[in-house]
Design a protein around this motif. Structure first.
Motif, PDB file in Angstrom:
ATOM      1  N   LYS A  50       0.846  -1.007   0.070  1.00  0.00           N
ATOM      2  CA  LYS A  50       0.049  -0.026  -0.021  1.00  0.00           C
ATOM      3  C   LYS A  50       0.910   1.306   0.096  1.00  0.00           C
ATOM      4  O   LYS A  50       1.608   1.253   0.715  1.00  0.00           O
ATOM      5  CB  LYS A  50      -0.926  -0.224   1.224  1.00  0.00           C
ATOM      6  CG  LYS A  50      -2.374  -0.109   1.071  1.00  0.00           C
ATOM      7  CD  LYS A  50      -3.397   0.015   2.030  1.00  0.00           C
ATOM      8  CE  LYS A  50      -3.919   1.121   2.255  1.00  0.00           C
ATOM      9  NZ  LYS A  50      -4.685   1.296   3.627  1.00  0.00           N
ATOM     10  N   LYS A  51       0.383   2.020  -1.004  1.00  0.00           N
ATOM     11  CA  LYS A  51       1.098   3.250  -0.972  1.00  0.00           C
ATOM     12  C   LYS A  51       1.223   4.266   0.411  1.00  0.00           C
ATOM     13  O   LYS A  51      -0.038   4.372   1.106  1.00  0.00           O
ATOM     14  CB  LYS A  51       0.695   4.303  -1.861  1.00  0.00           C
ATOM     15  CG  LYS A  51       0.914   3.955  -3.325  1.00  0.00           C
ATOM     16  CD  LYS A  51       0.401   4.878  -4.428  1.00  0.00           C
ATOM     17  CE  LYS A  51       0.566   4.380  -5.685  1.00  0.00           C
ATOM     18  NZ  LYS A  51       0.135   5.290  -6.734  1.00  0.00           N
ATOM     19  N   LYS A  53       0.014   7.524   2.628  1.00  0.00           N
ATOM     20  CA  LYS A  53      -0.899   8.445   2.435  1.00  0.00           C
ATOM     21  C   LYS A  53      -0.338   9.725   2.871  1.00  0.00           C
ATOM     22  O   LYS A  53       0.267   9.813   4.031  1.00  0.00           O
ATOM     23  CB  LYS A  53      -1.961   8.209   3.298  1.00  0.00           C
ATOM     24  CG  LYS A  53      -3.096   6.997   2.871  1.00  0.00           C
ATOM     25  CD  LYS A  53      -4.259   7.110   3.877  1.00  0.00           C
ATOM     26  CE  LYS A  53      -5.136   6.085   3.411  1.00  0.00           C
ATOM     27  NZ  LYS A  53      -5.796   5.341   4.338  1.00  0.00           N
ATOM     28  N   CYS A  72       3.717  11.925  -7.439  1.00  0.00           N
ATOM     29  CA  CYS A  72       2.542  11.703  -6.875  1.00  0.00           C
ATOM     30  C   CYS A  72       2.325  10.155  -7.207  1.00  0.00           C
ATOM     31  O   CYS A  72       1.361   9.501  -6.546  1.00  0.00           O
ATOM     32  CB  CYS A  72       1.349  12.259  -7.297  1.00  0.00           C
ATOM     33  SG  CYS A  72       1.297  14.009  -6.726  1.00  0.00           S
ATOM     34  N   LYS A  73       2.992   9.557  -8.089  1.00  0.00           N
ATOM     35  CA  LYS A  73       2.798   8.127  -8.562  1.00  0.00           C
ATOM     36  C   LYS A  73       3.263   7.218  -7.233  1.00  0.00           C
ATOM     37  O   LYS A  73       2.914   6.091  -7.134  1.00  0.00           O
ATOM     38  CB  LYS A  73       3.641   7.799  -9.684  1.00  0.00           C
ATOM     39  CG  LYS A  73       2.985   8.306 -10.962  1.00  0.00           C
ATOM     40  CD  LYS A  73       3.134   7.449 -12.184  1.00  0.00           C
ATOM     41  CE  LYS A  73       4.731   7.707 -12.624  1.00  0.00           C
ATOM     42  NZ  LYS A  73       5.048   9.005 -12.823  1.00  0.00           N
ATOM     43  N   ASP A  76      -0.079   8.065  -2.022  1.00  0.00           N
ATOM     44  CA  ASP A  76      -1.624   8.176  -2.328  1.00  0.00           C
ATOM     45  C   ASP A  76      -1.650   9.902  -1.612  1.00  0.00           C
ATOM     46  O   ASP A  76      -1.659   9.929  -0.507  1.00  0.00           O
ATOM     47  CB  ASP A  76      -2.200   7.306  -1.083  1.00  0.00           C
ATOM     48  CG  ASP A  76      -3.764   7.481  -1.123  1.00  0.00           C
ATOM     49  OD1 ASP A  76      -4.059   8.756  -1.435  1.00  0.00           O
ATOM     50  OD2 ASP A  76      -4.354   7.016  -0.446  1.00  0.00           O
ATOM     51  N   GLN A  78      -3.477  13.349  -1.104  1.00  0.00           N
ATOM     52  CA  GLN A  78      -4.621  14.311  -0.909  1.00  0.00           C
ATOM     53  C   GLN A  78      -4.407  15.752  -0.277  1.00  0.00           C
ATOM     54  O   GLN A  78      -3.589  15.962   0.423  1.00  0.00           O
ATOM     55  CB  GLN A  78      -5.717  13.534   0.260  1.00  0.00           C
ATOM     56  CG  GLN A  78      -5.749  12.033  -0.262  1.00  0.00           C
ATOM     57  CD  GLN A  78      -7.129  11.447   0.485  1.00  0.00           C
ATOM     58  OE1 GLN A  78      -7.894  11.861   0.119  1.00  0.00           O
ATOM     59  NE2 GLN A  78      -6.955  10.398   1.362  1.00  0.00           N
ATOM     60  N   ASP A 117      -1.451  12.165  -9.923  1.00  0.00           N
ATOM     61  CA  ASP A 117      -2.236  10.940  -9.370  1.00  0.00           C
ATOM     62  C   ASP A 117      -2.545  11.566  -7.908  1.00  0.00           C
ATOM     63  O   ASP A 117      -2.186  11.268  -6.924  1.00  0.00           O
ATOM     64  CB  ASP A 117      -1.498   9.978  -9.233  1.00  0.00           C
ATOM     65  CG  ASP A 117      -2.363   8.451  -8.932  1.00  0.00           C
ATOM     66  OD1 ASP A 117      -3.600   8.772  -9.055  1.00  0.00           O
ATOM     67  OD2 ASP A 117      -2.037   7.653  -8.899  1.00  0.00           O
ATOM     68  N   GLU A 119      -5.554  13.751  -5.281  1.00  0.00           N
ATOM     69  CA  GLU A 119      -7.064  14.016  -4.855  1.00  0.00           C
ATOM     70  C   GLU A 119      -7.107  15.278  -4.233  1.00  0.00           C
ATOM     71  O   GLU A 119      -6.490  15.544  -3.317  1.00  0.00           O
ATOM     72  CB  GLU A 119      -7.914  12.980  -4.077  1.00  0.00           C
ATOM     73  CG  GLU A 119      -8.908  11.985  -4.897  1.00  0.00           C
ATOM     74  CD  GLU A 119      -9.372  11.240  -3.771  1.00  0.00           C
ATOM     75  OE1 GLU A 119     -10.326  11.530  -3.257  1.00  0.00           O
ATOM     76  OE2 GLU A 119      -8.693   9.942  -3.467  1.00  0.00           O
TER      77      GLU A 119
END
Lengths: 573, 573
Positions: A50-51, A53, A72-73, A76, A78, A117, A119
């Motif tokens: 898992k990346k 955050k 950003c790859k 994760d 935000q 990538d 949000e």
């Protein structure tokens, strides 16, 4: 590829980067211990894939330059901000009078992250919960529909770049009656009110006194923003408005109130003198050494420090631009991490918030606590004195200082300031420090020479330039870690090996002060000072080149052209 | 130079025009009696030298075209409007989505009057007092300072061009929950809310249902504005927003509710059919024959006329664009002048408000009561029958009809509509009206032929085109009078001589309906219909050429170019 340095306080994770899996350990922030480290491995454990955050709070200079540089790859990502756009803040004074349009200095965040990538959430962070590694956010929508307005985001790393609000220093009436100049909305409100004042003052039924009071503009704060706004306002009035409202010609006054002894007092003396003279010629009243006591709905009262005299100035508009204050969410966070006695959030030189794991802060909401070289002087001497003979040879001194000059940026500042030719120059100075001079340095001589270096340490200014450099720096560090590259930092003094990264080091690229009438002053690196029309053209080209996108670059340049041809718009909207 | 025609109801004044003094008598408005007249003389009486006061209410199409054409040196001109700028309203739907910027479609009034001898007051007229020839105005400033907000202006001539507000037809909830699209502020609010909706719908904690409801856009009214807004919104969503918010792709709906049987029902059938098909292809839901019953904070309820079915549609935004309603100040004025039973202010064909001396009205706030030719038919016959033999010869018919076709614009409309070749064609029709045909017309034949002409009279539409033509027309009349030029109007029927001016005659130059995706439809004079991409380019060139100034022309063209290159801005501000 495997880097084996591992700290007790580090925590592990794996980052999936395309088809390569990187086993990452990002170090946690002890004062001196960790400057971030990383362990890369071809781990096959799918649970570890898992990346990590990253939550970024804020879309100002710090947040955006971090975001633009971050790969950003690898994470994760935000982003949370109550504004869905980035503002090119140095042009805000121009927006207040319509020299450029508000939309020309803003870029939507979603355009910036379009090919990334990441949000974005348009919300305000109302609480940081470092215990649970969460931020609580609240939407800022004005829509009337049923929902729970709050939501939580988990983070592994939190990057705080929320900026600051205006500081009123508790002065009565400022929040109620003054305009600030921190955001695009502020600038647009000022723009509307200036036109409102001119239109209202033109109405036929006002007394001459009321008309004069309305047309009295007061700017509090003689820093770059206050001075630039005064200059822009003067240009607007004299280049555009007085052609359209010629009957108000003799009624307009602009007063600039400054508590210090000079305006632009962070600039070179020549610049502040030039600015004061120019304002005098232009008829802008500069009140230096005046402290504002209160603002009522009718007047602003200030006191002259020299004479003690109280002055009441009636006003139509006041723009307050005196400094910055920590946002409530940061004050609350500071309480949680035992930083309640500080003015702003403290970070170390790697921008890690002190006493709080996994949280980074940059820009106006934080300040870097730079380490004094005297605190480490004994250890430094021990490291340098390789043969342990109690003396440093020239070679020992030079090699050690070269190794740590990145760790203590004040060394370079000192050398530049005293025109020393590198570390050798510093050595010469140290050697000649005593009465007779020496060829070998003992601890005492070493301390005496080196301790002077700390005198040049200073806080970084709360500017876009600092925040942008910090954002880029921090993103590089994150990318570097996640890509599993080896340590690149300076020599460790108290422990083995090298720091993971260089500490952040601010490079001042110069600063501008537009003074109106197509004149600007600039302080450039190397103590260069440039004043005049050509400096204004330099200002145009620098500000055009620094735009965040080709879109805003084109728009800003079009706005400047438009202003030259058609003047500024005076529609009240 | 002296013109001797003088009416009982006229009033006298003198106008100083540069060094020439003109002795002016502007006629007052009896229904048929006066169409304005003028007496010019080289009067030397200094008391008479005062210029006549014209007060213009409103700075929309009517007010501004009047102002631009008026020779302000001849009058003492004052303009009153709550907006200090003119808005190019046909581009408002483009402003709602950022295809053009708000400031590109507005021009400050003070720029327009810069080289004119006129005064502008940013205030709202709250009462018209025709008894004392005064208007009471109230300033619209948001400034907090002590003053009497109201002031009075005297007038000799009042030109009312205040436009109208949106008509909700008393539908519950519309004022509370819907957006209108009458002014720049409306457009900017819509623009902000569209982005607010997209940002809010992107928040992570919303249910799919709430997200879908938020992204439901409803447009009420299938006229040109509603259709153009729907098309612009569709373009914005599909060309720009879905690239930035791809996760919302399947959630957006646009619904257009129209009470009539077709959208664009004032246009040619081919256009409305094309528009409906295009919207169907684009996925815009068109609900025809639906009447809105109420709007709550959650849904809009409408009823299908055919099926009687009630439909509740949840919404994130509603734009209401169904028609116009008289402003309160006009309603109040209508009561004072015994026009309380009418929907809008009635004027005669010279734009003089009925039952009120010295007051003129144009644009959306008024409607021209056109005189029917049948009302004058007996008098007309009497005038035409020069030899009093009870019959009209062809020559008598033709010369009379040529003399009055300007007075009754429906004559030309009728001839155009029936493809008659001028008045001769009308004569042929009249001659052949009976069973056998005749070579001489008696009153009966004459009436029978002429009365058909009235069937083509219709109210002028509430458009910018009408208001602009009225403004220009009225200003010409004022200039003409003040310059002491001779009567130019058509033959009087009941009295001697000619009318002072031609009555106002609207020339329809065509209308456009942009349908999105670079497609537009146009209805051009002579029943030409043009649909497609080339029509969109025609639209661009017409709208660029119709701009009020070179400034707005340049800005609008730049905005279009900007949109092509960079797309529309989605910053929420």
């Amino acid at each position: 590829m495997r880097v084996t340095t591992l700290f007790q306080t580090s925590f592990q994770s794996e980052i999936s980067c395309g088809s390569v899996s990187l086993y990452v350990v990002l170090a946690d922030a002890g004062q001196e211990v960790g400057s971030g480290t990383l362990l890369a491995a071809d781990s096959q454990d799918p649970l570890q894939k898992k990346k990590k955050k990253i939550v970024i709070l804020g879309t100002g200079w710090g947040g955006i330059s971090f975001l633009k540089t971050l790969d950003c790859k690898l994470f994760d990502v935000q982003i949370v901000s109550p504004r869905n756009y980035f503002v090119f803040t140095p042009l805000l004074p121009s927006v207040t009078v319509g020299t450029v349009e508000a939309r020309s200095v803003t870029e939507p965040i979603r355009r910036i992250i379009r090919k990334k990538d990441a949000e974005f959430h348009e919300a305000e962070c109302i609480k940081i919960d470092p215990e649970n590694k969460q931020v609580i956010c609240k939407d800022v929508s004005e829509l009337d529909f049923e929902r729970k307005p709050e939501f939580a985001l988990d983070y592994d790393y939190l990057v705080i770049a929320v900026g600051a609000t205006s500081n009123t220093f508790g002065t009565k009436g400022v929040d109620e009656y003054c305009h600030f100049l921190k955001d695009v909305e502020d600038a647009e409100k000022i723009r509307e009110q200036v036109v409102d004042i001119f239109e209202t003052a033109s109405l036929p039924h006002l007394s001459p006194e009321v008309r004069r009071n309305l047309l009295s503009f007061v700017v509090v704060g003689g820093g770059p923003t206050g001075v630039e706004f005064s200059a822009e306002l003067h240009d607007l009035v004299h280049e555009d408005l007085l052609c359209l409202y010629p009957h108000l010609k003799d009624n307009v006054t602009i007063t600039l109130v400054q508590s210090g002894d000079h305006i632009l007092n962070t600039f070179d003396k020549r610049i502040s003198q030039f600015a004061e003279k120019k304002f005098q010629r232009d008829g802008v009243h500069v009140k230096i050494g005046c402290r504002v006591l209160e603002v009522t709905n009718k007047h602003i009262r200030f006191k002259s420090k020299d004479t003690g005299q109280l002055v009441d100035v009636p006003y139509g508009m006041i723009v307050w631009s005196t400094g910055i204050r920590t946002r409530p969410v940061i004050t609350d966070f500071m309480k949680q991490i035992r930083q309640e006695n500080r003015r702003v959030l403290a970070t170390d030189e790697w921008l890690r918030v002190k006493n709080c794991e996994g949280v980074y802060a940059l820009g106006d909401c934080a300040s870097v606590e730079q380490r004094k070289i005297v605190e480490d002087i004994a250890d430094l001497f021990k490291v340098a004195d390789k043969d342990n003979d109690g003396y440093l040879t020239a070679a020992e001194f030079v090699s050690t200082m070269e190794g740590v000059r990145v760790r203590y940026p004040q060394i370079d500042l000192y050398m530049n300031h005293n025109h020393l030719k590198g570390v050798i120059g510093l050595l010469d100075e140290a050697m000649n420090a005593g009465d007779q001079g020496t060829t070998k340095l003992d601890l005492e001589h070493f301390s005496a020479a080196i301790s002077k270096v700390d005198s040049l340490m200073k806080c970084m200014p709360a500017t876009a330039q600092v925040a942008a450099q910090q954002g880029t720096y921090l993103a590089h560090s994150f990318n570097h870690s996640a890509q599993g590259k080896p340590a690149e930092g300076p020599l460790r003094i108290r422990e083995q090996g090298h720091h993971r990264f260089h500490p952040f080091c601010y490079k001042h690229l110069g600063s501008f002060a537009p003074l109106g009438g197509e004149t600007a002053a600039a302080e450039l690196p190397g103590d260069w000072v440039s004043i005049g029309r050509s400096t204004m053209w330099l200002w145009y080209s620098v500000y055009a080149s620094k735009q965040v996108s080709w879109r805003t670059r084109a728009l800003v340049m079009f706005d400047w052209t438009k202003r030259f041809i058609f003047g500024r718009d005076s529609s009240r909207m």
